[in-house]
Design a protein around this motif. Structure first.
Motif, short mmCIF file in Angstrom:
data_model
loop_
_atom_site.label_atom_id
_atom_site.label_comp_id
_atom_site.label_asym_id
_atom_site.label_seq_id
_atom_site.Cartn_x
_atom_site.Cartn_y
_atom_site.Cartn_z
N SER A 260 -108.07 -23.34 13.49
CA SER A 260 -108.17 -23.59 14.92
C SER A 260 -108.98 -24.86 15.19
CB SER A 260 -108.75 -22.36 15.62
OG SER A 260 -108.58 -22.44 17.01
N LEU A 261 -110.14 -24.76 15.87
CA LEU A 261 -110.94 -25.95 16.11
C LEU A 261 -111.47 -26.54 14.81
CD1 LEU A 261 -111.89 -27.48 18.73
CD2 LEU A 261 -114.13 -26.45 18.32
N GLY A 262 -111.63 -25.70 13.81
CA GLY A 262 -112.04 -26.20 12.49
C GLY A 262 -111.03 -27.14 11.88
N ALA A 263 -109.75 -27.02 12.29
CA ALA A 263 -108.73 -27.94 11.80
C ALA A 263 -108.98 -29.36 12.31
CB ALA A 263 -107.34 -27.47 12.22
N LEU A 264 -109.48 -29.48 13.54
CA LEU A 264 -109.86 -30.78 14.07
C LEU A 264 -111.00 -31.37 13.25
CD1 LEU A 264 -109.67 -30.53 17.95
CD2 LEU A 264 -109.16 -32.59 16.65
N MET A 265 -111.99 -30.55 12.94
CA MET A 265 -113.13 -31.02 12.15
C MET A 265 -112.69 -31.43 10.75
SD MET A 265 -115.84 -28.04 13.20
CE MET A 265 -116.07 -27.52 14.90
N ALA A 266 -111.84 -30.62 10.14
CA ALA A 266 -111.36 -30.92 8.79
C ALA A 266 -110.56 -32.22 8.77
CB ALA A 266 -110.50 -29.76 8.28
N SER A 267 -109.74 -32.42 9.79
CA SER A 267 -108.94 -33.64 9.86
C SER A 267 -109.83 -34.86 10.05
CB SER A 267 -107.92 -33.54 11.00
OG SER A 267 -107.03 -32.45 10.78
N ALA A 268 -110.88 -34.71 10.87
CA ALA A 268 -111.81 -35.81 11.09
C ALA A 268 -112.57 -36.14 9.80
CB ALA A 268 -112.79 -35.45 12.20
N TYR A 269 -112.89 -35.11 9.02
CA TYR A 269 -113.57 -35.34 7.75
C TYR A 269 -112.69 -36.17 6.82
CZ TYR A 269 -115.55 -34.43 3.15
OH TYR A 269 -116.06 -34.59 1.88
N GLY B 203 -111.74 -32.98 24.67
CA GLY B 203 -111.72 -34.43 24.65
C GLY B 203 -111.17 -35.09 23.41
N ASP B 204 -110.82 -34.32 22.39
CA ASP B 204 -110.41 -34.94 21.13
C ASP B 204 -108.93 -34.71 20.83
OD1 ASP B 204 -110.89 -36.51 18.89
OD2 ASP B 204 -112.72 -35.43 18.38
N ASP B 205 -108.45 -35.33 19.78
CA ASP B 205 -107.02 -35.33 19.45
C ASP B 205 -106.85 -35.31 17.94
OD1 ASP B 205 -104.29 -35.84 19.13
OD2 ASP B 205 -104.46 -37.95 19.69
N LEU C 153 -105.36 -37.32 11.82
CA LEU C 153 -104.33 -37.18 10.80
C LEU C 153 -103.64 -38.52 10.53
CD1 LEU C 153 -102.72 -33.74 11.71
CD2 LEU C 153 -104.21 -34.29 9.77
N GLY C 154 -103.59 -39.37 11.54
CA GLY C 154 -103.00 -40.69 11.35
C GLY C 154 -103.80 -41.57 10.41
N GLN D 232 -94.54 -22.97 17.48
CA GLN D 232 -93.72 -24.15 17.81
C GLN D 232 -94.56 -25.41 17.84
OE1 GLN D 232 -93.97 -21.28 19.44
NE2 GLN D 232 -91.98 -20.56 20.24
N GLY D 233 -95.75 -25.32 18.42
CA GLY D 233 -96.62 -26.48 18.48
C GLY D 233 -97.16 -26.88 17.13
N CYS D 234 -97.49 -25.88 16.31
CA CYS D 234 -97.99 -26.16 14.96
C CYS D 234 -96.90 -26.79 14.10
CB CYS D 234 -98.51 -24.88 14.32
SG CYS D 234 -99.96 -24.17 15.13
N GLU D 235 -95.69 -26.28 14.24
CA GLU D 235 -94.59 -26.86 13.45
C GLU D 235 -94.26 -28.27 13.93
OE1 GLU D 235 -90.27 -25.60 11.59
OE2 GLU D 235 -90.98 -24.54 13.38
N ALA D 236 -94.37 -28.50 15.23
CA ALA D 236 -94.13 -29.85 15.75
C ALA D 236 -95.16 -30.83 15.19
CB ALA D 236 -94.18 -29.85 17.27
N LEU D 237 -96.42 -30.38 15.08
CA LEU D 237 -97.45 -31.23 14.49
C LEU D 237 -97.10 -31.54 13.03
CD1 LEU D 237 -100.30 -32.55 14.82
CD2 LEU D 237 -101.24 -30.40 13.93
N ALA D 238 -96.65 -30.53 12.31
CA ALA D 238 -96.27 -30.74 10.91
C ALA D 238 -95.13 -31.75 10.80
CB ALA D 238 -95.86 -29.41 10.27
N LYS D 239 -94.15 -31.65 11.68
CA LYS D 239 -93.02 -32.58 11.64
C LYS D 239 -93.46 -34.00 11.97
CE LYS D 239 -89.27 -29.32 12.62
NZ LYS D 239 -88.22 -28.90 13.59
N THR D 240 -94.38 -34.13 12.94
CA THR D 240 -94.87 -35.45 13.32
C THR D 240 -95.47 -36.19 12.13
OG1 THR D 240 -95.31 -34.79 15.59
CG2 THR D 240 -96.53 -36.70 14.77
N PHE D 241 -96.17 -35.45 11.28
CA PHE D 241 -96.84 -36.09 10.15
C PHE D 241 -96.16 -35.77 8.81
CE2 PHE D 241 -100.00 -36.13 13.50
CZ PHE D 241 -100.47 -37.44 13.41
#
Length: 299
Positions: free
Chosen positions: A117-126, A218-220, A225-226, A248-257
């Motif tokens: 969840s929110l930890g995924a944002l932190m992990a991606s930022a790391y 406020g974050d993205d 991930l980019g 659906q949203g999680c799979e869309a994120l996976a497809k984007t990247f």
């Protein structure tokens, strides 16, 4: 524990014995991180909880992983006994700085970072900022919260922040735990599983939660991930009945990247509580095999 019906009393007994809280100083200012560890050998798996949770919540999943891995689960800054961040409106990058300092203090390089969840944002930022020597062998995003900081999302961002803070102001931590805990699990979760989520939610800190709401609003995740190094593979999984971060949203994120995507059967948002064996299996496969997986699969 996961092979038998889940009981909170059993979980609390195991929590104190095998997954007890520890703290470590992470800088000269005296800032500390509270964390839990299970297992002494094997690949290092780092678990990052979400906005309404804690390191302790990972217990059912951590117990399975600990059979052949060293599991480290932190309480994010502002949670548990972890020192809050200085900024009242931090970003995931601020949490990532603390994450790197914590891992350095423990003198470990993670084989996997699992962000829920929110930890995924932190992990991606790391992963977006960590030096090559501190990069995990894989980044695993579980039921990822994507944030509302994308361009054009300003109105949604303000709405989410206002709604969450109004709920906190009206109900307090205890009332929020009572009213919101069931939303994190599958519809047919047991009373004991719901009590476990509620137990963890009641231990939130008001200030830390407010900071986390600001970050969510406020974050993205896409911005981080980019910047993920091509040498650090990533995967995404989501509970198949998640109503908080829907599949659906999680799979869309996976497809984007262009990332592998998996569904966790019969699991809601807190999929590692609904289906600890399945989630642990997904993590173990990613860590131990590092093999190519299909773009979509079932866990």
């Amino acid at each position: 524990m996961s092979s038998h019906p889940f009981r909170v009393a059993d979980a609390l007994a195991v929590l104190g014995a095998g997954f007890a809280e520890r703290t470590v100083a992470i800088n000269v200012h005296g800032d500390r991180i509270g964390y839990r560890q299970w297992g002494e050998r094997g690949p290092v798996v780092v678990l990052l909880h979400g906005i309404s949770s804690s390191a302790a919540s990972w217990l059912p999943c951590a117990q399975v992983l600990s059979h052949n891995m060293r599991v480290l689960a932190w309480d994010a800054p502002g949670y548990g006994s972890s020192t809050p961040l200085a900024d009242v409106a931090p970003r995931a990058a601020d949490y990532a700085v603390r994450l790197q300092a914590w891992l350095a203090a423990l003198d470990v390089t993670p084989d996997a970072i699992v962000g829920h969840s929110l930890g995924a944002l932190m992990a991606s930022a790391y992963v977006a900022a960590a030096p090559a020597a501190m990069q995990p062998k894989c980044l695993l995003l579980l039921n990822p919260a994507q944030g509302y900081g994308q361009p054009g999302q300003q109105e949604k961002s303000r709405s989410v922040q206002a709604q969450r803070l109004a709920t906190l102001d009206q109900l307090g931590i205890d009332g929020m735990a009572e009213s919101r805990h069931a939303h994190l699990l599958r519809p047919n979760a047991t009373d004991e599983e719901r009590a476990w989520v509620r137990w963890n939610m009641k231990r939130l800190n008001d200030g830390g939660y407010r900071q986390a709401v600001a970050m969510l609003s406020g974050d993205d995740i896409g911005a981080y991930l980019g910047k993920r190094p091509a040498s650090t593979p990533a995967q995404i999984a989501c509970g198949d009945v998640d109503g908080v971060t829907p599949p659906q949203g999680c799979e869309a994120l996976a497809k984007t990247f262009d990332l592998p995507f998996a569904l966790v059967p019969s699991a809601g948002h807190a999929s590692y509580i609904d289906a600890p064996d399945a989630v642990a299996g997904w993590i173990e496969h990613a860590v131990l095999s590092q093999s190519q997986t299909p773009k979509r699969q079932d866990v």
